[in-house]
Write an enzyme that holds these catalytic residues in place. Structure first.
Site, mmCIF file in Angstrom:
data_model
loop_
_atom_site.group_PDB
_atom_site.id
_atom_site.type_symbol
_atom_site.label_atom_id
_atom_site.label_comp_id
_atom_site.label_asym_id
_atom_site.label_seq_id
_atom_site.Cartn_x
_atom_site.Cartn_y
_atom_site.Cartn_z
ATOM 1 N N SER A 143 0.851 -1.189 0.000
ATOM 2 C CA SER A 143 0.000 0.000 0.000
ATOM 3 C C SER A 143 0.888 1.240 0.000
ATOM 4 O O SER A 143 1.720 1.402 -0.899
ATOM 5 C CB SER A 143 -0.955 -0.023 1.191
ATOM 6 O OG SER A 143 -1.864 1.058 1.132
ATOM 7 N N THR A 144 0.771 2.084 1.007
ATOM 8 C CA THR A 144 1.546 3.319 1.051
ATOM 9 C C THR A 144 3.044 3.020 1.008
ATOM 10 O O THR A 144 3.554 2.259 1.816
ATOM 11 C CB THR A 144 1.226 4.107 2.331
ATOM 12 O OG1 THR A 144 -0.197 4.233 2.452
ATOM 13 C CG2 THR A 144 1.860 5.489 2.297
ATOM 14 N N HIS A 166 -2.472 -1.038 -3.463
ATOM 15 C CA HIS A 166 -3.593 -0.116 -3.284
ATOM 16 C C HIS A 166 -3.351 1.132 -4.122
ATOM 17 O O HIS A 166 -2.433 1.898 -3.859
ATOM 18 C CB HIS A 166 -3.746 0.278 -1.811
ATOM 19 C CG HIS A 166 -4.109 -0.874 -0.928
ATOM 20 N ND1 HIS A 166 -3.907 -0.849 0.434
ATOM 21 C CD2 HIS A 166 -4.675 -2.081 -1.202
ATOM 22 C CE1 HIS A 166 -4.333 -1.993 0.954
ATOM 23 N NE2 HIS A 166 -4.792 -2.752 -0.011
ATOM 24 N N MET A 216 -0.271 1.142 5.201
ATOM 25 C CA MET A 216 -1.023 1.387 6.425
ATOM 26 C C MET A 216 -2.126 0.343 6.570
ATOM 27 O O MET A 216 -2.529 -0.315 5.618
ATOM 28 C CB MET A 216 -1.624 2.787 6.401
ATOM 29 C CG MET A 216 -2.719 2.997 5.376
ATOM 30 S SD MET A 216 -3.402 4.667 5.472
ATOM 31 C CE MET A 216 -4.769 4.538 4.324
ATOM 32 N N ASP A 238 -4.628 -4.759 5.928
ATOM 33 C CA ASP A 238 -5.000 -5.555 4.755
ATOM 34 C C ASP A 238 -3.859 -6.511 4.383
ATOM 35 O O ASP A 238 -2.715 -6.096 4.245
ATOM 36 C CB ASP A 238 -5.328 -4.639 3.573
ATOM 37 C CG ASP A 238 -5.942 -5.402 2.409
ATOM 38 O OD1 ASP A 238 -6.603 -6.425 2.662
ATOM 39 O OD2 ASP A 238 -5.757 -4.964 1.254
#
Length: 365
Positions: free
Chosen positions: A170-171, A196, A289, A292
């Site tokens: 993600s991030t 993401h 973050m 998930d």
């Protein structure tokens, strides 16, 4: 001291309507304060000096100075967390990816027009909270040394066809994924990835990776086969699952509800990999973050897969890996620069195990 402890945000966008909506909506969040807005980078520069914001929400297509040029100057002279809030156009997607490469923390698509920006406030607020906690790392894909010849030893494709590598991020993921995929050999097993990212951005991201990697990288399409030397990235806005038919793997794309506030979801992918590939898979959970992917990775481990988590020191946001570690879903924790070599080492172990399993026993004496 009512505002003490709040995350101070500066919004930079040439649309007065967008600036006003973001100010009004974000200010409703108890832990976020929009300390100012700016219509262009020149005014933003002055307000950064005056207001000292914690997080910058930045459009990339603006008059006087484009957002990318401004971002590069900002990262050189006053590094700070920046979230790109960009229009969903091919040009906007390319600029957003350029912004990630230049040091932006996260990318988010405007939902279609200035009057629909309010629909994305919850997601934007979460990204602001994550960005405020992010650390600036010196490691980038360009800084990592190439693998040695021994580490880059080819994994024979005849052994790699029944194996799958599944990666979730993600991030901070675009840079981390670049670092890993650039170091994968063309004969590595098929790779399935959830990063993401908003719809429209994943295609541009896959194209950019394909231009710099030895393997083929592309945005997945429904029923695409998962084959050695190819990485498939789940399209933004769609879940991706791994299926198996006979000896071949395929991906299926579906809409479905958000899972962990995400679509695509890493948990959805990892859970399907556990069922379809079991011990023939390697799972990697990277910077990001939230949680998930943690439960899905645990399912993979219980099914016999080998699992790796990116370590805290090289993670922009140590959320997803941390949650997976807490669940007991991780076999080993590795810094970003060691993940490619660890994947290849595990693959060689798996290939050797397969070889031993197929060697016939000597006849009895």
């Amino acid at each position: 001291m009512e505002r003490e402890g709040k995350i101070k945000v500066l919004v930079v966008d040439d649309s007065a309507v967008v600036r006003q909506i973001l100010r009004n909506q974000l200010s409703k969040e108890k832990d976020i304060e929009v300390v100012g807005t700016a219509p262009d980078p020149y005014i933003a520069r002055d307000k950064i000096i005056k207001l000292n914001p914690d997080v910058l929400v930045l459009d990339v297509e603006m008059p006087r100075m484009d957002g990318i040029t401004f971002l590069k100057k900002l990262m050189r002279y006053r590094p700070m967390p920046v979230i790109i809030f960009s229009s969903l156009t091919p040009h906007g997607s390319e600029l957003a990816l350029e912004a990630l490469k230049a040091g932006a923390i996260e990318v988010m698509a405007k939902p279609g027009g200035p009057y629909t920006v309010g629909e994305a406030i919850v997601q934007l607020a979460e990204k602001i909270r994550a960005a405020a906690k992010a650390r600036f790392l010196k490691i980038s894909s360009q800084d990592l040394p190439p693998l040695s010849e021994e580490e880059f030893q080819q994994v024979p494709s005849k052994y790699g066809g029944d194996k799958v590598i599944a990666i979730g991020a993600s991030t901070g993921g675009p840079e981390a994924l670049t670092a890993v995929l650039q170091r994968m050999p063309p004969s590595s097993p098929g790779i399935v990835i959830v990063q993401h990212m908003p719809p429209g951005f994943t295609a541009a991201f896959a194209k950019r990776l394909n231009d710099i990697c030895r393997i083929e990288v592309r945005e997945a399409k429904d029923k695409d086969p998962v084959i050695p030397g190819t990485a498939l990235i789940a399209p933004g806005g769609l879940h991706m699952v791994l299926t198996r038919s006979g000896t071949r793997y395929y991906v299926r794309l579906k809409e479905g509800p958000l899972v962990n506030y995400q679509r695509p979801s890493v948990d959805v992918l990892f859970s399907s990999v556990a069922k379809a590939a079991g011990p023939k898979a390697i799972g990697v959970i990277m910077t990001g973050m939230g949680s998930d992917g943690a439960r899905g990775l645990l399912e993979m481990k219980k099914a016999g897969a080998r699992t790796i988590a990116q370590d805290e020191s090289t993670s922009l946001i140590f959320g997803m890996p941390k949650e997976a570690i807490k669940l007991g879903a991780v076999d080993e924790v590795a810094p970003l620069q060691e993940i490619p070599s660890r994947i290849l080492a595990i693959l060689r172990e798996m290939v050797e195990e397969d070889r031993k399993a197929t060697v016939p026993l000597p006849p009895p004496t």
